[in-house]
Design an enzyme around this catalytic site. Structure first.
Site, PDB file in Angstrom:
ATOM      1  N   HIS A 195     -17.844 -18.585  19.951  1.00 11.70           N
ATOM      2  CA  HIS A 195     -17.928 -19.334  18.701  1.00 11.70           C
ATOM      3  C   HIS A 195     -17.092 -18.619  17.648  1.00 11.70           C
ATOM      4  CE1 HIS A 195     -22.076 -21.485  19.377  1.00 11.70           C
ATOM      5  NE2 HIS A 195     -21.077 -22.334  19.545  1.00 11.70           N
ATOM      6  N   CYS A 291     -25.732 -16.740  13.249  1.00 12.71           N
ATOM      7  CA  CYS A 291     -26.208 -17.760  14.194  1.00 12.71           C
ATOM      8  C   CYS A 291     -27.613 -18.243  13.875  1.00 12.71           C
ATOM      9  CB  CYS A 291     -26.203 -17.206  15.613  1.00 12.71           C
ATOM     10  SG  CYS A 291     -24.587 -16.882  16.331  1.00 12.71           S
TER      11      CYS A 291
END
Length: 297
Positions: A195, A291
Site C-alpha cells: 500500500h 492503517c
C-alpha cells in the site's frame, strides 16, 4: 489529470485549491483482530500469533493519543469473521467539498476476497453519519483500497495514489472524474510495501516521510516535484517497523511505531514532534498507525 510521469509543465499539488485538514478520526475496535490467513508478506509466520489483550491495550493507547491531540474520535465496532477490519484506512476514501459544504466517501473494492465484507460496515457507518456515499462505476475495472493507497495532499484538493498491488491505476481516472481533483499516481514494485501508506507519509503541504526504494524512477521524481522536503526513512525502520505508516494529523505531531529512532531524529530536525506508540501486534498483520484509522471531515 492523472499524472504517472514527470514533465516540465507538471503542476504542483499545492497549485490545487485549498482544503481544510480533516479533524474526525474513525477507529475500529480490535475485538476480532487476528491473523487467520496470509495476504501480504508481513503475515507470513504469524497466523494465530496475535495476543488479543495486548492488541487491545495498544489500540486504546492509539485512541488516547488522538484524544490528547483534541481530535474528534469516532469508533466502529469490529465484526466477527473480519479480522482485518481494524485496519480501517482501507475501506473508504473520505472527501470534502467546501464549495457545497458536503462531505462524502468513495467505497473501496477490496483486492483480497477475505476483506470484501468489511466495506458494507463502513458504508453503514458513514451513511448513518450523513455522508454522501459513492461507489466506483461498474465499467471501471480493478480493485481500490481507499486511503491505504489514496492520500490527500495536506491542505489541498490533490491526491497521491499508489498502484501495482492492491489498487489498479485505471481507478484514479474514475476518482478524478468523480472528485474533480488531480492525482499523482505512483507505481509500487516491492511487495513489502503493498500500500502507498506503507512507504509514504504526507506530513504537511511541503514535507513527507518516504522510503525511496519502494518507488520507481518516475515515482521518485513525482515526489521530488510535489514536496520541497522528503525525509528518507532507513530500510530497517521502513520495512520492519513501518515508520512510513506514521500519521501526522495536525502538521506537528507524528504518531509513529516506537523504535524508529533514526526517523524520529529526522522528524525533530524538520520541526515535528514524534509520538512513539507500540503497535507491534498489528505489525504482524502488516499495518501500524496510519492503517488503523481513517480521517474524515
Amino acid at each position: 489529470m492523472v499524472y504517472t510521469t514527470p514533465h516540465r509543465s507538471l503542476p504542483r499539488p499545492t497549485d490545487a485549491p485549498t482544503r481544510p485538514r480533516p479533524d474526525r478520526v474513525v477507529l475500529t475496535t480490535p475485538a476480532h483482530f487476528d491473523i487467520t490467513y496470509v495476504i501480504n508478506p508481513h503475515m507470513e509466520g504469524h497466523v494465530g500469533s496475535v495476543q488479543s489483550d495486548v492488541a487491545w491495550q495498544q489500540w486504546k493507547a492509539l485512541r488516547a493519543a488522538y484524544t490528547a491531540l483534541d481530535m474528534d474520535v469516532h469508533v466502529v465496532d469490529g465484526a466477527e469473521g473480519l479480522p482485518d477490519m481494524v485496519f480501517c484506512a482501507n475501506q473508504t476514501l473520505p472527501y470534502y467539498n467546501p464549495e457545497t459544504d458536503t462531505a462524502g466517501v468513495v467505497l473501496s473494492r477490496m483486492h483480497a476476497p477475505e476483506r470484501r465484507d468489511e466495506v458494507p460496515h463502513y458504508r453503514a457507518f458513514f451513511d448513518d453519519q450523513g455522508y454522501a456515499v459513492h461507489t466506483l462505476p461498474s465499467e471501471v475495472p480493478g480493485s481500490f483500497e481507499g486511503m491505504g493507497d489514496a492520500l490527500w495532499h495536506p491542505g489541498h484538493a490533490a491526491l497521491w495514489g499508489g498502484y501495482g498491488f492492491r489498487t489498479d491505476v485505471d481507478v484514479y481516472e474514475a476518482l478524478h472524474d468523480l472528485l474533480g481533483v488531480p492525482v499523482y499516481a505512483l507505481h509500487l514494485d516491492d511487495p513489502d510495501f503493498y500500500h502507498l501508506d506503507t512507504c509514504l507519509s504526507v506530513l504537511d503541504a511541503d514535507t513527507a516521510l518516504y522510503y525511496p526504494r519502494a518507488f520507481d524512477d518516475d515515482g521518485r521524481a513525482l515526489l521530488e516535484h510535489g514536496f520541497s522536503t522528503l525525509i528518507e526513512v532507513p530500510e530497517h525502520e521502513a520495512r520492519n517497523l513501518f515508520a512510513c505508516n506514521a500519521h501526522c494529523p495536525d502538521e506537528q505531531h507524528v504518531l509513529i511505531q516506537e523504535g524508529c529512532t533514526i526517523t524520529e531524529s529526522s522528524l525533530r530536525e524538520a520541526g515535528f514532534t514524534p509520538v512513539p506508540l507500540d503497535t507491534s501486534e498489528f505489525l504482524k498483520a502488516g499495518g501500524s498507525v496510519f492503517c488503523m484509522k481513517v480521517m474524515a471531515w
